[in-house]
Motif scaffolding. Structure first.
Motif, PDB file in Angstrom:
ATOM      1  N   ILE A 469     -45.829 -78.591 -10.080  1.00 18.42           N
ATOM      2  CA  ILE A 469     -45.730 -77.168 -10.420  1.00 18.42           C
ATOM      3  C   ILE A 469     -45.287 -77.006 -11.868  1.00 18.42           C
ATOM      4  N   LEU A 470     -44.278 -77.787 -12.265  1.00 17.70           N
ATOM      5  CA  LEU A 470     -43.804 -77.703 -13.643  1.00 17.70           C
ATOM      6  C   LEU A 470     -44.916 -78.047 -14.627  1.00 17.70           C
ATOM      7  N   GLY A 471     -45.701 -79.067 -14.282  1.00 18.61           N
ATOM      8  CA  GLY A 471     -46.771 -79.484 -15.171  1.00 18.61           C
ATOM      9  C   GLY A 471     -47.944 -78.522 -15.198  1.00 18.61           C
ATOM     10  N   ASP A 472     -48.239 -77.923 -14.057  1.00 19.13           N
ATOM     11  CA  ASP A 472     -49.435 -77.084 -13.958  1.00 19.13           C
ATOM     12  C   ASP A 472     -49.159 -75.603 -14.168  1.00 19.13           C
ATOM     13  N   GLU A 473     -48.001 -75.124 -13.717  1.00 19.72           N
ATOM     14  CA  GLU A 473     -47.768 -73.679 -13.652  1.00 19.72           C
ATOM     15  C   GLU A 473     -46.646 -73.184 -14.561  1.00 19.72           C
ATOM     16  N   GLY A 474     -45.787 -74.088 -15.042  1.00 21.39           N
ATOM     17  CA  GLY A 474     -44.723 -73.642 -15.928  1.00 21.39           C
ATOM     18  C   GLY A 474     -43.404 -73.393 -15.218  1.00 21.39           C
ATOM     19  N   PHE A 475     -42.447 -72.860 -15.975  1.00 22.69           N
ATOM     20  CA  PHE A 475     -41.062 -72.738 -15.522  1.00 22.69           C
ATOM     21  C   PHE A 475     -40.505 -71.414 -16.037  1.00 22.69           C
ATOM     22  N   VAL A 476     -39.844 -70.657 -15.150  1.00 26.60           N
ATOM     23  CA  VAL A 476     -39.210 -69.398 -15.535  1.00 26.60           C
ATOM     24  C   VAL A 476     -37.766 -69.408 -15.043  1.00 26.60           C
ATOM     25  N   SER A 477     -36.828 -69.156 -15.950  1.00 23.72           N
ATOM     26  CA  SER A 477     -35.420 -69.030 -15.555  1.00 23.72           C
ATOM     27  C   SER A 477     -34.946 -67.608 -15.836  1.00 23.72           C
ATOM     28  N   ILE A 478     -34.150 -67.080 -14.911  1.00 22.91           N
ATOM     29  CA  ILE A 478     -33.637 -65.703 -15.026  1.00 22.91           C
ATOM     30  C   ILE A 478     -32.124 -65.743 -14.839  1.00 22.91           C
ATOM     31  N   PHE A 479     -31.400 -65.152 -15.765  1.00 19.67           N
ATOM     32  CA  PHE A 479     -29.940 -65.124 -15.711  1.00 19.67           C
ATOM     33  C   PHE A 479     -29.473 -63.673 -15.633  1.00 19.67           C
ATOM     34  N   ALA A 480     -28.523 -63.410 -14.711  1.00 24.02           N
ATOM     35  CA  ALA A 480     -27.974 -62.050 -14.579  1.00 24.02           C
ATOM     36  C   ALA A 480     -26.526 -62.117 -14.130  1.00 24.02           C
ATOM     37  N   PRO A 555     -33.572 -68.673 -10.505  1.00 22.21           N
ATOM     38  CA  PRO A 555     -32.673 -67.551 -10.787  1.00 22.21           C
ATOM     39  C   PRO A 555     -31.203 -67.994 -10.769  1.00 22.21           C
ATOM     40  N   VAL A 556     -30.420 -67.431 -11.673  1.00 26.49           N
ATOM     41  CA  VAL A 556     -28.978 -67.696 -11.716  1.00 26.49           C
ATOM     42  C   VAL A 556     -28.269 -66.343 -11.724  1.00 26.49           C
ATOM     43  N   VAL A 557     -27.455 -66.093 -10.678  1.00 28.36           N
ATOM     44  CA  VAL A 557     -26.719 -64.833 -10.579  1.00 28.36           C
ATOM     45  C   VAL A 557     -25.226 -65.143 -10.506  1.00 28.36           C
ATOM     46  N   ILE A 558     -24.443 -64.463 -11.370  1.00 28.38           N
ATOM     47  CA  ILE A 558     -22.990 -64.645 -11.397  1.00 28.38           C
ATOM     48  C   ILE A 558     -22.340 -63.301 -11.107  1.00 28.38           C
ATOM     49  N   GLU A 559     -21.363 -63.312 -10.206  1.00 27.06           N
ATOM     50  CA  GLU A 559     -20.598 -62.096  -9.911  1.00 27.06           C
ATOM     51  C   GLU A 559     -19.362 -62.050 -10.799  1.00 27.06           C
ATOM     52  N   ALA A 560     -19.059 -60.842 -11.303  1.00 32.55           N
ATOM     53  CA  ALA A 560     -17.878 -60.697 -12.163  1.00 32.55           C
ATOM     54  C   ALA A 560     -17.109 -59.455 -11.745  1.00 32.55           C
TER      55      ALA A 560
END
Length: 560
Positions: A469-480, A555-560
């Motif tokens: 998947i990484l080689g063919d479709e790419g990588f998306v990271s989301i931080f919130a 996805p990376v979600v942090i509670e504050a």
């Protein structure tokens, strides 16, 4: 014929006096050959090889047989019998000996020399027993008689295993070249003698079962190499397996005839040919060999480079030469000879190398446009000869993809073996031999074991899927960052992408929808894991609809 079924259950406990055969590799594929024979609690292993990865297995170096079936019974192994010195039959020996270093290795002089050199790199000193054609050795519950067979490497042996349940003849890899370069033919007289005494199970090399007639002799290659050498006005590069002693011999002879010097390129090629020369299997004409460091001082029309990489292996010398990433350079007027056949699954890699070499201006000679290689495996005509000579009670085709095994079984039936006595098994299928009848009794788990750098068996199919998947479709990271009090988004979402033609700014269109979805979910009391799932779902749907991609989304979600 007996066919394996996906609903096969675990086999029943092995009864006394019954011989059990389980292939842990080599059935349904060309490579990682390994068969385990068991009787009365004792085990004999025949071959222990590797399979080379294909394009859909990124990052993998080697694929091993699955040792789990015998992992808790290593002390019961009497020996590992090695039929010959090719990697697909000996390459996994170091990994099995890591589990029990004192398992005796049994094989011919050249085979054991190749294995011992390989084990030295793994810091393992093995117990060895050298055998030759005609040798008979008692290995615990197994009496093994060794028979000369002709293959594309010297010193290959078939093995007849006599047990209380009957006699099994395993050919290893073989063909019936009647005029081999070393004068060592497949011993059909021994086959006939074994047939007269009775062969209860014939485990036969099936790689070329679909090929009609007989395989051409190795001697037919010499005149072709002579002609190509005569036509070449600049450097010649010949690629072959690092263990193909016969082919290297022919290249040395052609070079001597045309006044050229030969440099061996690649660690395995240098190591194996040094061993073959020391043991007398390779005859080096005086003054022909030269160190690769000195070839630049020679005129181009006096140079032959003998290297590895005939199967398009990415790190082998020829692939690096084709990518212009090697100390050896080729260009217009140079000739490259691929002195091997295509192993199934390697076609694309080989064609990439050919295209790369031709892009650099080289003339490429290969099995598709010249007779620069003959197979080391018996074709259909040769197999029928063996069936007729042996008249085995049961036949179990080995060494091949399913289509090869089926074709081999069909030949056995044509030669008079009852269809019910032809066992078509794949890796992990359990075959029992008793009262002169071989039959499938179940199956054991038998998957691929991947070697990835220094790790063995830790890479799973799921991780390979991620790599694809990484080689063919790419990588998306989301931080919130979200408020633990009211669910409001305090920071982000920030999106970063890799492997996309579009820049990160294209994702700005999804930010309002993503922020709204996060706030709605957070107000309902969703935890961080649930919020991450919301991000994955919203972003995944948008990327699929808008960009027609299915990337890995982190996805990376942090509670504050």
């Amino acid at each position: 014929m007996s066919h394996p079924h996906p609903d096969l259950t675990l086999p029943p406990p092995l009864e006394p006096g019954v011989l059990r055969i389980v292939a842990l590799g080599g059935l349904g594929e060309v490579g990682r050959n390994m068969a385990v024979l068991e009787i009365d609690g004792r085990l004999l292993v025949i071959d222990c090889g590797v399979l080379f990865p294909e394009d859909h297995q990124p990052g993998v170096d080697l694929i091993l047989p699955d040792f789990d079936y015998i992992a808790d019974r290593l002390d019961a192994i009497e020996a590992i019998v090695l039929t010959h010195g090719h990697e697909d039959h000996i390459g996994a020996v170091p990994y099995l000996l890591r589990l029990r270093p004192d398992i005796p290795l049994v094989g011919s002089q050249l085979t054991l020399a190749f294995v011992v050199a390989k084990l030295k790199e793994h810091k393992i000193t093995p117990r060895t027993l050298t055998v030759a054609e005609g040798s008979v050795e008692r290995l615990g519950a197994f009496e093994c008689e060794f028979v000369a067979v002709n293959h594309s490497i010297p010193d290959a042996l078939a093995v007849a295993v006599r047990t209380a349940a009957g006699t099994v003849l395993h050919t290893g890899d073989f063909k019936m070249d009647q005029l081999p370069l070393d004068g060592r033919i497949t011993d059909l007289r021994a086959f006939a003698r074994l047939g007269e005494a009775g062969v209860d199970l014939f485990m036969v090399d099936s790689t070329n079962a679909e090929v009609p007639g007989f395989v051409a002799g190795e001697r037919e290659i010499g005149p072709v190499l002579d002609r190509v050498f005569g036509e070449s006005g600049r450097r010649i590069v010949v690629a072959s397996f690092s263990s193909h002693v016969h082919r290297v011999q022919q290249v040395l002879d052609a070079a001597a005839l045309h006044g050229r010097r030969v440099a061996l390129v690649g660690r395995s090629m240098v190591r194996n040919m040094a061993i073959a020369g020391e043991l007398g299997y390779l005859k080096v004409p005086d003054g022909v060999l030269v160190d690769v460091k000195n070839v630049d001082s020679l005129p181009d029309d006096e140079v032959v480079l003998m290297c590895t990489g005939s199967q398009g292996e990415p790190m082998a010398a020829l692939s690096r030469i084709a990518n212009n990433d090697h100390q050896i350079k080729v260009g217009p007027g140079d000739t490259v000879i691929l002195a091997s056949s295509l192993i199934p699954g390697n076609e694309n890699a080989v064609y990439r190398v050919i295209n790369g070499l031709m892009r650099l201006g080289a003339r490429v000679v290969h099995s598709g446009n010249a007779k620069v290689h003959v197979s080391g495996h018996a074709a259909a005509g040769e197999l029928v000869y063996c069936f007729n000579i042996l008249r085995p009670r049961n036949v179990m085709p080995v060494h091949g993809e399913v289509r090869h095994l089926v074709a081999s079984g069909a030949l056995a039936v044509k030669a008079g073996v009852p269809a019910a006595n032809v066992v078509l098994a794949e890796d992990g299928v359990v075959v029992d031999l008793s009262d002169g009848q071989a039959r499938i009794v179940g199956a054991v788990p038998c998957g691929y074991v991947y070697v990835d750098g220094s790790s063995v068996g830790t890479i799973t199919e799921a991780e390979l899927k991620d790599r694809r998947i990484l080689g063919d479709e790419g990588f998306v990271s989301i931080f919130a960052v979200v408020s633990s009090a009211d669910g409001s988004v305090l920071a982000g979402p920030q999106i970063q992408a890799r492997g996309f033609a579009e820049g990160d700014e294209v994702f700005e269109a999804i930010l309002p929808e993503l922020t709204s979805a996060l706030q709605d979910a957070a107000r309902t009391g969703a935890d961080t894991h649930q919020l991450q799932q919301v991000i994955r779902r919203v972003v995944g749907r948008w990327v699929s609809n808008r960009l027609r991609r299915r990337p890995m989304i982190i996805p990376v979600v942090i509670e504050a």
